[in-house]
Scaffold this motif. Structure first.
Motif, mmCIF file in Angstrom:
data_model
loop_
_atom_site.group_PDB
_atom_site.id
_atom_site.type_symbol
_atom_site.label_atom_id
_atom_site.label_comp_id
_atom_site.label_asym_id
_atom_site.label_seq_id
_atom_site.Cartn_x
_atom_site.Cartn_y
_atom_site.Cartn_z
ATOM 1 N N ASP A 142 1.375 -13.358 -3.976
ATOM 2 C CA ASP A 142 1.519 -12.606 -2.732
ATOM 3 C C ASP A 142 2.819 -11.807 -2.714
ATOM 4 O O ASP A 142 2.840 -10.638 -2.301
ATOM 5 C CB ASP A 142 1.485 -13.554 -1.526
ATOM 6 C CG ASP A 142 0.085 -14.082 -1.238
ATOM 7 O OD1 ASP A 142 -0.885 -13.464 -1.746
ATOM 8 O OD2 ASP A 142 -0.042 -15.097 -0.533
ATOM 9 N N GLU A 143 3.911 -12.441 -3.173
ATOM 10 C CA GLU A 143 5.182 -11.732 -3.213
ATOM 11 C C GLU A 143 5.127 -10.572 -4.197
ATOM 12 O O GLU A 143 5.652 -9.483 -3.925
ATOM 13 C CB GLU A 143 6.313 -12.697 -3.599
ATOM 14 C CG GLU A 143 6.666 -13.699 -2.514
ATOM 15 C CD GLU A 143 7.798 -14.616 -2.929
ATOM 16 O OE1 GLU A 143 8.317 -14.448 -4.050
ATOM 17 O OE2 GLU A 143 8.154 -15.504 -2.138
ATOM 18 N N ALA A 155 9.936 -11.803 -7.352
ATOM 19 C CA ALA A 155 8.685 -12.355 -6.834
ATOM 20 C C ALA A 155 8.414 -13.675 -7.536
ATOM 21 O O ALA A 155 8.561 -13.779 -8.756
ATOM 22 C CB ALA A 155 7.521 -11.381 -7.064
ATOM 23 N N ASP A 208 3.245 -3.114 -3.405
ATOM 24 C CA ASP A 208 2.942 -2.289 -2.226
ATOM 25 C C ASP A 208 4.153 -1.452 -1.831
ATOM 26 O O ASP A 208 4.028 -0.272 -1.470
ATOM 27 C CB ASP A 208 2.521 -3.180 -1.048
ATOM 28 C CG ASP A 208 1.127 -3.762 -1.219
ATOM 29 O OD1 ASP A 208 0.366 -3.242 -2.063
ATOM 30 O OD2 ASP A 208 0.798 -4.742 -0.517
ATOM 31 N N THR A 209 5.326 -2.062 -1.894
ATOM 32 C CA THR A 209 6.554 -1.330 -1.585
ATOM 33 C C THR A 209 6.770 -0.188 -2.575
ATOM 34 O O THR A 209 7.111 0.943 -2.194
ATOM 35 C CB THR A 209 7.770 -2.274 -1.629
ATOM 36 O OG1 THR A 209 7.596 -3.302 -0.651
ATOM 37 C CG2 THR A 209 9.065 -1.517 -1.343
ATOM 38 N N GLU A 223 4.462 2.714 -1.894
ATOM 39 C CA GLU A 223 4.923 3.552 -0.785
ATOM 40 C C GLU A 223 6.048 4.475 -1.240
ATOM 41 O O GLU A 223 6.113 5.631 -0.835
ATOM 42 C CB GLU A 223 5.398 2.664 0.367
ATOM 43 C CG GLU A 223 4.284 2.013 1.163
ATOM 44 C CD GLU A 223 3.457 3.042 1.916
ATOM 45 O OE1 GLU A 223 4.043 3.957 2.514
ATOM 46 O OE2 GLU A 223 2.220 2.931 1.903
ATOM 47 N N THR A 278 2.483 -8.885 -5.068
ATOM 48 C CA THR A 278 1.645 -7.849 -4.468
ATOM 49 C C THR A 278 2.430 -7.042 -3.449
ATOM 50 O O THR A 278 2.314 -5.809 -3.386
ATOM 51 C CB THR A 278 0.410 -8.481 -3.797
ATOM 52 O OG1 THR A 278 -0.345 -9.196 -4.779
ATOM 53 C CG2 THR A 278 -0.470 -7.409 -3.167
ATOM 54 N N ARG A 279 3.261 -7.728 -2.660
ATOM 55 C CA ARG A 279 4.073 -7.019 -1.671
ATOM 56 C C ARG A 279 5.095 -6.100 -2.348
ATOM 57 O O ARG A 279 5.372 -4.997 -1.854
ATOM 58 C CB ARG A 279 4.782 -8.006 -0.743
ATOM 59 C CG ARG A 279 3.853 -8.638 0.293
ATOM 60 C CD ARG A 279 4.650 -9.321 1.407
ATOM 61 N NE ARG A 279 5.370 -10.488 0.941
ATOM 62 C CZ ARG A 279 4.866 -11.714 0.912
ATOM 63 N NH1 ARG A 279 3.618 -11.918 1.315
ATOM 64 N NH2 ARG A 279 5.591 -12.733 0.491
#
Length: 324
Positions: A275-276, A271, A282-283, A286, A278-279
């Protein structure tokens, strides 16, 4: 093929087939009787041919509905993603001076704090979350706990320091997980565990990552303990930091962090922006917060079967026919 828990319920399909055969037999018998005893010209006038196009629709819908309901009784199974009730996650965050670089706005450390707090917010409630920071040494700031607010509060208080002892951070996380597992009754009954390591640079203490306290050695230990280490390489190749008036390059080191992930059986992420990052979190949320379980999937079959039977009944009534 459909995976069924109690497939012997499918024997009821024989009854459905018998119902279909009985209906066909009765229709043929009725037609033969009408042809034998009725005036065909008068019969065509009383019963218009176009009605015959739809006369069998209700029974067809009912038969399909009964088939679906029979399959539902047999207990179709399917994989479902459900929140984990138990798991342990340790956040291991690099707080070396290089994390003060502003190549990631507002700075690497501030972006890391924001993303880590969002991760704690989104993580499933039943998961034990802990926090370890490392620079020249490792410090356990929060032992694994389902109180994620404690981790968020500790993230806000991260302080930068000299050097980078990545291996010490991983070893500290392993010890925290083993301690919790002992409290929960030993490794056999312990919930799954994972380490999430976020760093921007190469280990500096010790010099060799294969040293007994080095990062690669720690990764192998994590593999031995069946604790994957997911690594996040955070920053850019052009990052710099001001140290005592000198502008020092602090390029991100993807290679070592990827090797740590591979040695431990974890995954490697990169990252270069908030934003990267955070993504990536998020992954991970999950992956960590949910698990796949095999379970009952009869509800869709029941709903579809019931709807078809109701439509069949309404159609039969509308056409002034008795239900078979």
């Amino acid at each position: 093929m459909i995976d069924l828990a109690t497939p012997w319920w499918l024997l009821l399909l024989l009854a459905v087939a018998a119902l279909a055969a009985g209906y066909v037999y009765m229709q043929r018998r009725r037609h033969a009787r009408a042809v034998t005893f009725a005036n065909l010209e008068l019969l065509d006038t009383v019963v218009p041919p176009q009605r015959n196009r739809f006369v069998h629709v209700p029974i067809a819908l009912m038969l399909v509905g009964l088939i679906l309901l029979t399959v539902a009784l047999a207990g179709p199974q399917a994989d479902r993603r459900v929140p984990r009730n138990k798991a342990t996650v340790i956040l291991v965050i690099d707080v070396s001076r290089s994390m003060n670089s502003t190549d990631v706005a507002p700075s690497r450390i501030q972006a890391a704090q924001q993303a880590a707090k969002k991760f704690a917010d989104d993580l499933t409630d039943g998961i034990n979350l802990g926090l370890i920071s490392f620079a020249g040494t490792a410090a356990t700031l929060v032992s694994p706990t389902p109180d994620h607010d404690a981790t968020k509060a500790a993230v806000d208080k991260l302080q930068l320091a000299d050097k980078t002892a990545t291996g010490e951070g991983i070893f500290a996380a392993i010890e925290q997980i083993k301690t919790l597992n002992a409290v929960l009754g030993g490794d056999k009954g312990a919930p799954p565990a994972r380490i999430v390591l976020e760093s921007d640079g190469k280990e500096t203490v010790p010099d060799d990552p294969d040293d007994p306290r080095g990062a690669f050695t720690a990764a192998r230990k994590a593999k031995e303990e069946k604790i994957p280490v997911n690594t996040i390489s955070f920053g850019t190749l052009t990052g710099t930091v001001d140290l005592e008036g000198d502008r020092i390059p602090v390029p991100v080191d993807d290679a070592s962090l990827e090797r740590i992930a591979n040695l431990s059986g974890g995954e490697f992420f990169t990252a270069s922006t908030l934003d990267e990052l955070t993504r990536v979190y998020d992954t991970l949320q999950e992956q960590i917060g949910f698990e796949t379980q095999r379970g009952d999937n009869s509800r869709p079959w029941v709903i579809a079967g019931t709807i078809l039977v109701i439509i069949a009944a309404i159609g039969a009534i509308a056409m002034n026919r008795r239900l078979p």
